[in-house]
Structure formats: structure tokens, C-alpha cells
Design an enzyme around this catalytic site. Structure first.
Site, PDB file in Angstrom:
ATOM      1  N   GLY A  89      -5.232  -0.901  -7.129  1.00 14.23           N
ATOM      2  CA  GLY A  89      -6.264  -0.176  -6.405  1.00 14.23           C
ATOM      3  C   GLY A  89      -5.615   0.390  -5.165  1.00 14.23           C
ATOM      4  O   GLY A  89      -4.838  -0.311  -4.491  1.00 14.23           O
ATOM      5  N   GLU A 102      -6.542   0.981  -2.208  1.00 12.87           N
ATOM      6  CA  GLU A 102      -6.787   0.309  -0.930  1.00 12.87           C
ATOM      7  C   GLU A 102      -6.105  -1.059  -0.859  1.00 12.87           C
ATOM      8  O   GLU A 102      -5.546  -1.424   0.183  1.00 12.87           O
ATOM      9  CB  GLU A 102      -8.299   0.169  -0.700  1.00 12.87           C
ATOM     10  CG  GLU A 102      -9.026   1.502  -0.594  1.00 12.87           C
ATOM     11  CD  GLU A 102      -9.362   2.130  -1.950  1.00 12.87           C
ATOM     12  OE1 GLU A 102      -9.807   3.290  -1.969  1.00 12.87           O
ATOM     13  OE2 GLU A 102      -9.167   1.456  -2.991  1.00 12.87           O
ATOM     14  N   ASP A 138       0.478   5.296  -1.938  1.00  9.62           N
ATOM     15  CA  ASP A 138      -0.090   4.165  -1.214  1.00  9.62           C
ATOM     16  C   ASP A 138       0.986   3.476  -0.373  1.00  9.62           C
ATOM     17  O   ASP A 138       0.730   3.034   0.750  1.00  9.62           O
ATOM     18  CB  ASP A 138      -0.701   3.160  -2.193  1.00  9.62           C
ATOM     19  CG  ASP A 138      -1.795   3.781  -3.043  1.00  9.62           C
ATOM     20  OD1 ASP A 138      -2.482   4.705  -2.560  1.00  9.62           O
ATOM     21  OD2 ASP A 138      -1.957   3.350  -4.202  1.00  9.62           O
TER      22      ASP A 138
END
Length: 320
Positions: free
Chosen positions: A40, A42, A262
Site C-alpha cells: 500500500g 501509504e 513511495d
């Protein structure tokens, strides 16, 4: 690994899903083995920050099922504060399955009506967000549902009210919505950001132009500092109408590009927390991204602070 406290430096929230990866470079049709993990955007960023020695908190909704319990424990095990994550027995944890064949990665999502898609503004802890230095949001969360879009906007408003800086990575996922729908949600959210972290390809879609000059003009209308990832061999910084660039770190062997953005965000935010200049923060982001793409997995290749220090010092690990 850092000590968890009630007010992490960076707070983020969104969907983290169970991940199954086809082993042996085979397609899903032909593999007999699937390796379990999770992913994910986040949680990837939060883990990246934690490994670099910064405190990070992740808020999210998970199904009260084995996948959700596994994600919760593994994210917590990486030193991320998960005290504001919650479980529900009314919806399952989302699932994604990935294959890497012939140097190309394909992802298949099973996340419709997942636990995370049912997040609402009521699930936010205002005091928790207010105690952070940075709130990090991605455009994946608002793509999940109308209530998730409302929750992302509400979180940004809370952060702005309390003087918390807002970092926004649009992370455009065309498997979740089309460009027109994304434009209506993501562009207004960009107006709320202090740091806007788009990819160049995303900007071409969101602004419907191939012209770099037009993209720069559009970004200059924002109050945010814009960090443009995905240039041919550099990351761009746009601040107060001035465009500059920071070269990528070259790597010899690219294994898996998933999670590179990310990793960049984690490095960039770490640089901000260390009061680095924008150029130095972007350089750290580039370095983290270069390490991620040399490993399989969304977050497994995120380096520790000690590894980064060795890289910056030009030292390499030798096994004896």
C-alpha cells in the site's frame, strides 16, 4: 528502528492490501507458488520513514480477517505506529496479486467494497493529525470511494487548520478510475498541498498536455512546491515559478520498479524532517528510490538509515 510515540512526525492513511506474488518469473496462469506479503502506498512510505529513523503513523481500515491481522502486525513490526488503524467485520481486507514476467509487472486488484473503501471522516483522529509535522496523502485513497475522497479532503483541512504541512502524491491509478473522474478529485486536492509530488506521466494525463511549458504553467498556479518525478534522468523541483533538476542515481540492475515512487516520497519527507534543502531532500528521495528498484517487493527493499549512510560514504557491504 524508532520508538513509537503518541505524536509521530509523519501521519498517513490509506488502504494496505494483502499481496500475493507469483514466484519464479512465471505468469499467474502457470505458477504453482504465490509468495505472501502486503502493500500500500501509504504503508510503504511509513515503513520507509521508520527505517530511516523517523517516527511515522499509519491510519487505515482493515478487515477483521487473517490478511488484515497479518498486515497490522507486520506494519507494527516495522516500527510504524498503528494505534489509529482499526478492524471491521463488515468488509474484507483488499487483495492484490502480481506477476513479473519478461521484466514487466502486472497487478490485479480485488479491492472493491474493501474495508478501507468504507473509511469516512469520522474515522480521523484530529488530535493525532494535529500533533504531526507532516500529513502525507496519496490519490489512491480518494479513488476508492466517495467517502474516502471526503476523508482525504477532511484530513488535509485538519492539517492545514493546525499548521501541519501537507504532502500529496497523486499516485494516479487508472485501474481505479478514469482520467476525467481523477481530475475532478485530485486537482482540487493539489490546491490544499504544501508539497505536491506527481509523476511527469501523471501530469500529462491530469493536465491533458505533452508540453512541459504548459505543465510548469499549471503547477505555478498552485501554492505548493512541486516535485516532479519520472523525468528522463532527473527529478524536477518547481518552487516560486523556478524550475531546477536533480539527477537520478544510476543503478546497474533494475529488478522491480513497484514501490520506487513511495521510496522516493519517504526519502524526500525524511529530508524535510532533517531541515535539508529541497535539493538535498530530493537527492535523498532519488537515492532511496534507486535502492527499491533493485529488490522485489513493494517495501522490502527500503533501506535503513545505516545503509544510506554507507552508500553516501561510498562504502559497500562485503560478506566474509
Amino acid at each position: 528502528m524508532n520508538n513509537i510515540n503518541s505524536h509521530p512526525e509523519v501521519v498517513t492513511f490509506g488502504e494496505s492490501m494483502a499481496l500475493l506474488i507469483a514466484e519464479g518469473g512465471k505468469g499467474l496462469e502457470y505458477t504453482s507458488n504465490l509468495s505472501p506479503s502486503f502493500g500500500g502506498a501509504e504503508t510503504n512510505v511509513a515503513i520507509g520513514l521508520s527505517r530511516l529513523g523517523h517516527s511515522a503513523g499509519w491510519c487505515g481500515r482493515l478487515g477483521d480477517d487473517p490478511f488484515g491481522q497479518r498486515i497490522y502486525k507486520m506494519v507494527r513490526g516495522e516500527g510504524v505506529d498503528v494505534t489509529r488503524a482499526s478492524f471491521t467485520d463488515e468488509a474484507p481486507t483488499g487483495l492484490m496479486i502480481r506477476e513479473n514476467t519478461a521484466g514487466r509487472s502486472s497487478v490485479y486488484y480485488y479491492r472493491k467494497l474493501s474495508a478501507a473503501s468504507k473509511m469516512t471522516p469520522e474515522h480521523l483522529d484530529e488530535e493525532y493529525i494535529a500533533g504531526a509535522k507532516i500529513l502525507h496523502i496519496t490519490g489512491i485513497t480518494p479513488a476508492l470511494s466517495t467517502s474516502c475522497a471526503e476523508t482525504a479532503a477532511a484530513a488535509m483541512d485538519i492539517a492545514k487548520y493546525h499548521g501541519v504541512k501537507v504532502s500529496f502524491d497523486p499516485n494516479l491509478r487508472l485501474k481505479l478510475w478514469d482520467v476525467k473522474a481523477a481530475q475532478k478529485v485530485l486537482l482540487p486536492l493539489a490546491l490544499k498541498a504544501d508539497y505536491f509530488l506527481p509523476g511527469l506521466d501523471e501530469l500529462k494525463l491530469l493536465y491533458e498536455t505533452e508540453s512541459m511549458d504548459e505543465i510548469v504553467a499549471k503547477l505555478s498556479e498552485l501554492s505548493a512546491v512541486s516535485i516532479i518525478k519520472g523525468g528522463e534522468d532527473k527529478t524536477y523541483i518547481l518552487e516560486n515559478g523556478k524550475l531546477s533538476a536533480v539527477p537520478y542515481y544510476k543503478v546497474d540492475h533494475v529488478v522491480d520498479t513497484v514501490g520506487a515512487g513511495d521510496g522516493f516520497c519517504a526519502g524526500f519527507l525524511a529530508g524535510l524532517l532533517r531541515d535539508n534543502s529541497l535539493v538535498e531532500a530530493v537527492r535523498l528521495g532519488n537515492l532511496i528510490g534507486s535502492q527499491v528498484i533493485q529488490n522485489v517487493g513493494d517495501w522490502e527493499g527500503l533501506p535503513s538509515g545505516a545503509q544510506i549512510e554507507r552508500l553516501l560514504a561510498g562504502k559497500t557491504h562485503v560478506e566474509r
